[in-house]
Scaffold this motif. Sequence first.
Motif, PDB file in Angstrom:
ATOM      1  N   UNK A 195       0.831  -1.210   0.000  1.00  0.00           N
ATOM      2  CA  UNK A 195       0.000   0.000   0.000  1.00  0.00           C
ATOM      3  C   UNK A 195       0.865   1.260   0.000  1.00  0.00           C
ATOM      4  N   UNK A 196       2.140   1.127   0.318  1.00  0.00           N
ATOM      5  CA  UNK A 196       3.032   2.282   0.368  1.00  0.00           C
ATOM      6  C   UNK A 196       3.865   2.431  -0.902  1.00  0.00           C
ATOM      7  N   UNK A 197       3.564   1.667  -1.925  1.00  0.00           N
ATOM      8  CA  UNK A 197       4.353   1.705  -3.154  1.00  0.00           C
ATOM      9  C   UNK A 197       4.359   3.114  -3.737  1.00  0.00           C
ATOM     10  N   UNK A 198       5.537   3.609  -4.042  1.00  0.00           N
ATOM     11  CA  UNK A 198       5.676   4.939  -4.627  1.00  0.00           C
ATOM     12  C   UNK A 198       5.747   6.068  -3.618  1.00  0.00           C
ATOM     13  N   UNK A 199       5.634   5.764  -2.321  1.00  0.00           N
ATOM     14  CA  UNK A 199       5.686   6.797  -1.300  1.00  0.00           C
ATOM     15  C   UNK A 199       7.108   6.940  -0.762  1.00  0.00           C
ATOM     16  N   UNK A 200       7.410   8.128  -0.211  1.00  0.00           N
ATOM     17  CA  UNK A 200       8.697   8.284   0.456  1.00  0.00           C
ATOM     18  C   UNK A 200       8.561   7.932   1.937  1.00  0.00           C
ATOM     19  N   UNK A 201       9.687   7.850   2.617  1.00  0.00           N
ATOM     20  CA  UNK A 201       9.683   7.392   4.012  1.00  0.00           C
ATOM     21  C   UNK A 201       8.916   8.341   4.922  1.00  0.00           C
ATOM     22  N   UNK A 202       8.984   9.625   4.650  1.00  0.00           N
ATOM     23  CA  UNK A 202       8.261  10.607   5.455  1.00  0.00           C
ATOM     24  C   UNK A 202       6.757  10.368   5.361  1.00  0.00           C
ATOM     25  N   UNK A 203       6.268  10.117   4.154  1.00  0.00           N
ATOM     26  CA  UNK A 203       4.836   9.890   3.951  1.00  0.00           C
ATOM     27  C   UNK A 203       4.367   8.615   4.649  1.00  0.00           C
ATOM     28  N   UNK A 204       5.177   7.575   4.596  1.00  0.00           N
ATOM     29  CA  UNK A 204       4.807   6.316   5.246  1.00  0.00           C
ATOM     30  C   UNK A 204       4.750   6.509   6.760  1.00  0.00           C
ATOM     31  N   UNK A 205       5.737   7.193   7.308  1.00  0.00           N
ATOM     32  CA  UNK A 205       5.746   7.433   8.747  1.00  0.00           C
ATOM     33  C   UNK A 205       4.544   8.277   9.161  1.00  0.00           C
ATOM     34  N   UNK A 206       4.208   9.287   8.374  1.00  0.00           N
ATOM     35  CA  UNK A 206       3.007  10.085   8.652  1.00  0.00           C
ATOM     36  C   UNK A 206       1.762   9.206   8.685  1.00  0.00           C
ATOM     37  N   UNK A 207       1.639   8.300   7.722  1.00  0.00           N
ATOM     38  CA  UNK A 207       0.469   7.421   7.645  1.00  0.00           C
ATOM     39  C   UNK A 207       0.335   6.585   8.919  1.00  0.00           C
ATOM     40  N   UNK A 208       1.435   6.023   9.386  1.00  0.00           N
ATOM     41  CA  UNK A 208       1.386   5.171  10.579  1.00  0.00           C
ATOM     42  C   UNK A 208       1.027   5.969  11.823  1.00  0.00           C
ATOM     43  N   UNK A 209       1.502   7.206  11.907  1.00  0.00           N
ATOM     44  CA  UNK A 209       1.238   8.017  13.087  1.00  0.00           C
ATOM     45  C   UNK A 209      -0.197   8.529  13.124  1.00  0.00           C
ATOM     46  N   UNK A 210      -0.725   8.880  11.976  1.00  0.00           N
ATOM     47  CA  UNK A 210      -2.051   9.494  11.930  1.00  0.00           C
ATOM     48  C   UNK A 210      -3.149   8.548  12.416  1.00  0.00           C
ATOM     49  N   UNK A 211      -3.005   7.269  12.161  1.00  0.00           N
ATOM     50  CA  UNK A 211      -4.051   6.323  12.579  1.00  0.00           C
ATOM     51  C   UNK A 211      -4.176   6.261  14.097  1.00  0.00           C
TER      52      UNK A 211
END
Length: 229
Positions: A195-211
Amino acid sequence: MTWGAKYKTEWTDIIGLDWKIEIEEDPFTDPPTVMQATGDPLRISFLTNSDNLVENPIKGSTAEFSVYSDTNFQWLDIFSSYDLQKRVSIYYNDGGDTLYWRGFITPGQYSEPYDGIAYPVTISANDALGYLKNLPFEWKDAPFTGRRFESQIILDILYKIQVLAFTEGVNIYEAGMASTAASSPFDQQKIDVDVFLGMNCYQVLEHLLRKYNAVIRQMAGVYIIYRPT
């Protein structure tokens, strides 16, 4: 890694606490060059201080410290580097060196006043969380695959900025998860990383924190994830 202090500066604050800043290289084994601190030696600032946790869950920080230059361009070498090449460790002494903040020199940001020597020079560093925007979420040019625990994903990301561990204070659990004081939801929840394909590390970390309505920031030299509410 064999980080060694190439430069260091020390001072005592107004309440009598001893401080030390080391600028380190990997590898470096020679004795450090001593720098003289100015009367306003250190300022640490936390970025994105907004209370909007959904939009700003990554709380990066910067450090600025000032030293005297006894010759023109004496500290130019410090700024002639790449990202993550020169590490900054800040300690206070309460009976032994205690890590207070750690980051990396911000390369290229060097300027000197048109003044007679000795003159003050300000050196800037950052904790590298913002640098994650430049790093794709992949390993050795290949995307991560499969299902991984959230804690594994976070460690994969932080490893890219040479952070090997984090701690957390998030107490939201799904039904069926262990929920003792020693239990972490990040160690129990798996995600299909496709689900994180094409994302940078900052965006992935943001996604995990927001939930979790959580933030990440550095406190006392440790990266901590917690829910401010």
